[in-house]
Write a protein that holds these residues in place. Structure first.
Motif, mmCIF file in Angstrom:
data_model
loop_
_atom_site.group_PDB
_atom_site.id
_atom_site.type_symbol
_atom_site.label_atom_id
_atom_site.label_comp_id
_atom_site.label_asym_id
_atom_site.label_seq_id
_atom_site.Cartn_x
_atom_site.Cartn_y
_atom_site.Cartn_z
ATOM 1 N N LEU A 6 0.807 -1.215 0.000
ATOM 2 C CA LEU A 6 0.000 0.000 0.000
ATOM 3 C C LEU A 6 0.846 1.274 0.000
ATOM 4 O O LEU A 6 0.307 2.367 0.092
ATOM 5 N N GLN A 7 2.142 1.109 -0.112
ATOM 6 C CA GLN A 7 3.025 2.268 -0.134
ATOM 7 C C GLN A 7 3.072 2.872 -1.531
ATOM 8 O O GLN A 7 3.279 2.185 -2.521
ATOM 9 N N PHE A 8 2.844 4.170 -1.595
ATOM 10 C CA PHE A 8 2.942 4.891 -2.865
ATOM 11 C C PHE A 8 4.411 4.974 -3.229
ATOM 12 O O PHE A 8 5.230 5.152 -2.356
ATOM 13 N N CYS A 11 1.840 0.996 -4.996
ATOM 14 C CA CYS A 11 0.508 0.449 -4.738
ATOM 15 C C CYS A 11 -0.426 0.602 -5.942
ATOM 16 O O CYS A 11 -0.795 1.711 -6.321
ATOM 17 N N VAL A 13 -3.588 -0.164 -6.061
ATOM 18 C CA VAL A 13 -4.892 0.317 -5.621
ATOM 19 C C VAL A 13 -4.891 1.838 -5.576
ATOM 20 O O VAL A 13 -5.772 2.493 -6.141
ATOM 21 N N ARG A 14 -3.924 2.424 -4.917
ATOM 22 C CA ARG A 14 -3.844 3.886 -4.819
ATOM 23 C C ARG A 14 -3.664 4.520 -6.184
ATOM 24 O O ARG A 14 -4.254 5.560 -6.481
ATOM 25 N N ASN A 15 -2.847 3.907 -7.011
ATOM 26 C CA ASN A 15 -2.565 4.485 -8.320
ATOM 27 C C ASN A 15 -3.750 4.405 -9.276
ATOM 28 O O ASN A 15 -3.980 5.313 -10.056
ATOM 29 N N LEU A 17 -7.236 3.655 -8.346
ATOM 30 C CA LEU A 17 -8.428 4.293 -7.802
ATOM 31 C C LEU A 17 -8.306 5.818 -7.783
ATOM 32 O O LEU A 17 -9.286 6.520 -7.994
ATOM 33 N N GLY A 18 -7.117 6.300 -7.558
ATOM 34 C CA GLY A 18 -6.906 7.741 -7.539
ATOM 35 C C GLY A 18 -7.201 8.411 -8.870
ATOM 36 O O GLY A 18 -7.425 9.615 -8.939
ATOM 37 N N ARG A 19 -7.257 7.649 -9.930
ATOM 38 C CA ARG A 19 -7.517 8.193 -11.267
ATOM 39 C C ARG A 19 -8.987 8.520 -11.494
ATOM 40 O O ARG A 19 -9.309 9.386 -12.280
#
Length: 111
Positions: A6-8, A11, A13-15, A17-19
């Motif tokens: 989960l570290q940017f 990650c 998911v973060r990359n 979903l953030g879009r």
């Protein structure tokens, strides 16, 4: 479920979903899914509380992320239509499930 890093920036998911996980992107995607091809003015009318600047920047970002396509016609006056790409279409069943969950649990979440 596998363990995620989960570290940017590693990650996924973060990359990913953030879009599109902001309210404007979701509303644009839903509108295109529901209505097919839409012009800028139609999107603006369907989402009246979005500013022109935010609509423009969100459309550009969704285009860069390959979730929608922009087709410009060489006409006077210029005409531009937006529609979902195949990648955008593949996302819609998941967004529809999220909408269903939101409708079902709205009273609980907004207590």
């Amino acid at each position: 479920m596998s363990t995620l890093d989960l570290q940017f920036p590693a990650c996924p998911v973060r990359n990913v979903l953030g879009r599109f996980a902001d309210k404007w992107s979701l509303l644009i995607l839903i509108n295109l899914h529901t209505n097919g091809k839409l012009r800028y003015s139609e999107l603006k009318n369907n989402i009246p509380d979005i500013s022109q600047k935010m609509l423009t920047s969100t459309l550009k970002q969704l285009d860069r992320d390959h979730l929608l396509k922009r087709k410009a016609y060489a006409e006077i006056p210029p005409r531009v239509e937006y529609s979902l790409t195949d990648l955008g279409k593949s996302l819609m069943p998941l967004i529809e499930k999220l909408i269903e969950w939101g409708q079902e649990h709205f009273p609980e979440v907004t207590k």
